[in-house]
Design a protein around this motif. Structure first.
Motif, mmCIF file in Angstrom:
data_model
loop_
_atom_site.group_PDB
_atom_site.id
_atom_site.type_symbol
_atom_site.label_atom_id
_atom_site.label_comp_id
_atom_site.label_asym_id
_atom_site.label_seq_id
_atom_site.Cartn_x
_atom_site.Cartn_y
_atom_site.Cartn_z
ATOM 1 N N ALA A 109 0.826 -1.196 0.000
ATOM 2 C CA ALA A 109 0.000 0.000 0.000
ATOM 3 C C ALA A 109 0.865 1.253 0.000
ATOM 4 N N SER A 110 1.998 1.193 0.685
ATOM 5 C CA SER A 110 2.872 2.370 0.745
ATOM 6 C C SER A 110 3.449 2.706 -0.625
ATOM 7 N N ASP A 111 3.714 1.697 -1.445
ATOM 8 C CA ASP A 111 4.204 1.956 -2.807
ATOM 9 C C ASP A 111 3.146 2.672 -3.645
ATOM 10 N N LEU A 112 1.915 2.203 -3.547
ATOM 11 C CA LEU A 112 0.822 2.850 -4.281
ATOM 12 C C LEU A 112 0.592 4.258 -3.741
ATOM 13 N N GLN A 113 0.639 4.403 -2.427
ATOM 14 C CA GLN A 113 0.445 5.708 -1.809
ATOM 15 C C GLN A 113 1.492 6.702 -2.319
ATOM 16 N N ARG A 114 2.721 6.270 -2.444
ATOM 17 C CA ARG A 114 3.803 7.119 -2.944
ATOM 18 C C ARG A 114 3.541 7.529 -4.401
ATOM 19 N N GLN A 115 3.117 6.563 -5.222
ATOM 20 C CA GLN A 115 2.844 6.869 -6.632
ATOM 21 C C GLN A 115 1.653 7.810 -6.784
ATOM 22 N N LEU A 116 0.639 7.620 -5.943
ATOM 23 C CA LEU A 116 -0.515 8.523 -5.984
ATOM 24 C C LEU A 116 -0.089 9.937 -5.615
ATOM 25 N N ALA A 117 0.786 10.071 -4.603
ATOM 26 C CA ALA A 117 1.274 11.391 -4.192
ATOM 27 C C ALA A 117 2.060 12.057 -5.318
ATOM 28 N N GLU A 118 2.803 11.284 -6.084
ATOM 29 C CA GLU A 118 3.549 11.835 -7.217
ATOM 30 C C GLU A 118 2.619 12.425 -8.275
ATOM 31 N N HIS A 119 1.376 11.918 -8.308
ATOM 32 C CA HIS A 119 0.378 12.417 -9.263
ATOM 33 C C HIS A 119 -0.578 13.426 -8.620
ATOM 34 N N GLY A 120 -0.238 13.893 -7.412
ATOM 35 C CA GLY A 120 -1.026 14.947 -6.779
ATOM 36 C C GLY A 120 -2.100 14.490 -5.819
ATOM 37 N N VAL B 83 -2.615 13.086 -2.352
ATOM 38 C CA VAL B 83 -2.011 12.758 -1.063
ATOM 39 C C VAL B 83 -3.087 12.131 -0.193
ATOM 40 N N ILE B 84 -2.842 10.886 0.212
ATOM 41 C CA ILE B 84 -3.807 10.123 0.997
ATOM 42 C C ILE B 84 -3.191 9.795 2.349
ATOM 43 N N SER B 85 -3.972 9.964 3.417
ATOM 44 C CA SER B 85 -3.487 9.632 4.752
ATOM 45 C C SER B 85 -3.298 8.123 4.870
ATOM 46 N N ALA B 86 -2.513 7.716 5.855
ATOM 47 C CA ALA B 86 -2.262 6.289 6.060
ATOM 48 C C ALA B 86 -3.553 5.545 6.379
ATOM 49 N N GLY B 87 -4.437 6.174 7.150
ATOM 50 C CA GLY B 87 -5.712 5.532 7.493
ATOM 51 C C GLY B 87 -6.604 5.312 6.286
ATOM 52 N N LYS B 88 -6.714 6.335 5.452
ATOM 53 C CA LYS B 88 -7.536 6.200 4.251
ATOM 54 C C LYS B 88 -6.914 5.208 3.277
ATOM 55 N N MET B 89 -5.583 5.226 3.175
ATOM 56 C CA MET B 89 -4.910 4.282 2.283
ATOM 57 C C MET B 89 -5.136 2.857 2.757
ATOM 58 N N SER B 90 -5.124 2.654 4.062
ATOM 59 C CA SER B 90 -5.387 1.330 4.606
ATOM 60 C C SER B 90 -6.793 0.864 4.230
ATOM 61 N N GLY B 91 -7.767 1.762 4.320
ATOM 62 C CA GLY B 91 -9.138 1.413 3.936
ATOM 63 C C GLY B 91 -9.269 1.096 2.459
ATOM 64 N N LEU B 92 -8.583 1.865 1.618
ATOM 65 C CA LEU B 92 -8.626 1.602 0.178
ATOM 66 C C LEU B 92 -7.951 0.279 -0.153
ATOM 67 N N ASP C 286 -10.497 11.175 -7.128
ATOM 68 C CA ASP C 286 -9.509 10.212 -6.631
ATOM 69 C C ASP C 286 -9.471 8.975 -7.521
ATOM 70 N N LEU C 287 -10.645 8.544 -7.980
ATOM 71 C CA LEU C 287 -10.702 7.391 -8.891
ATOM 72 C C LEU C 287 -9.940 7.677 -10.178
ATOM 73 N N ASP C 288 -10.056 8.905 -10.672
ATOM 74 C CA ASP C 288 -9.316 9.278 -11.886
ATOM 75 C C ASP C 288 -7.816 9.107 -11.680
ATOM 76 N N VAL C 289 -7.305 9.589 -10.551
ATOM 77 C CA VAL C 289 -5.869 9.497 -10.283
ATOM 78 C C VAL C 289 -5.447 8.047 -10.104
ATOM 79 N N ILE C 290 -6.248 7.271 -9.369
ATOM 80 C CA ILE C 290 -5.931 5.854 -9.157
ATOM 81 C C ILE C 290 -5.862 5.131 -10.496
ATOM 82 N N CYS C 291 -6.804 5.421 -11.381
ATOM 83 C CA CYS C 291 -6.821 4.773 -12.697
ATOM 84 C C CYS C 291 -5.612 5.178 -13.543
ATOM 85 N N VAL C 292 -5.200 6.433 -13.457
ATOM 86 C CA VAL C 292 -4.020 6.876 -14.206
ATOM 87 C C VAL C 292 -2.779 6.165 -13.688
ATOM 88 N N VAL C 293 -2.624 6.105 -12.363
ATOM 89 C CA VAL C 293 -1.442 5.472 -11.769
ATOM 90 C C VAL C 293 -1.382 3.986 -12.101
#
Length: 108
Positions: free
Chosen positions: A17-28, A30-39, A51-58
């Motif tokens: 999850a931390s790898d995805l969280q880092r890549q999402l942050a690179e695309h603008g 920024v997700i908290s650790a709690g929300k990332m855990s839920g996703l 957020d779905l748009d960014v996730i799909c791009v990444v």
């Protein structure tokens, strides 16, 4: 609907999850650790469309890859007459207003 983020990420070589969280942050995004855990580990209660748009791009995927329909989980009318009347455009049952304090309403 079933949330399929973890499998889609794994298919693209993202196992943490931390790898995805880092890549999402690179695309603008920024997700908290709690929300990332839920996703990552569960069925999120809400996901913003932006957020779905960014996730799909990444992940290089479509929304349909992340959200899988489960039509068998939808309750269906048990009586064949209910199905026919709804299909024919029958009017729904009337809503009766009630007071919160339990007293009856004045006559109409």
């Amino acid at each position: 609907m079933r949330w399929n983020l973890r499998l889609v990420a794994a298919q693209r070589g993202i196992w943490k999850a931390s790898d995805l969280q880092r890549q999402l942050a690179e695309h603008g995004l920024v997700i908290s650790a709690g929300k990332m855990s839920g996703l990552w580990s569960g069925q999120p209660v809400t996901v913003k469309l932006a957020d779905l748009d960014v996730i799909c791009v990444v992940l290089g995927c479509q929304v349909g890859d992340l959200l899988l329909p489960e039509p068998d989980t939808v309750a269906r009318p048990t009586d064949a007459g209910q199905v026919a009347s709804r299909a024919a455009g029958a009017t729904p049952l009337a809503v009766v207003p009630r007071r919160r304090d339990g007293r009856s309403l004045p006559p109409a």
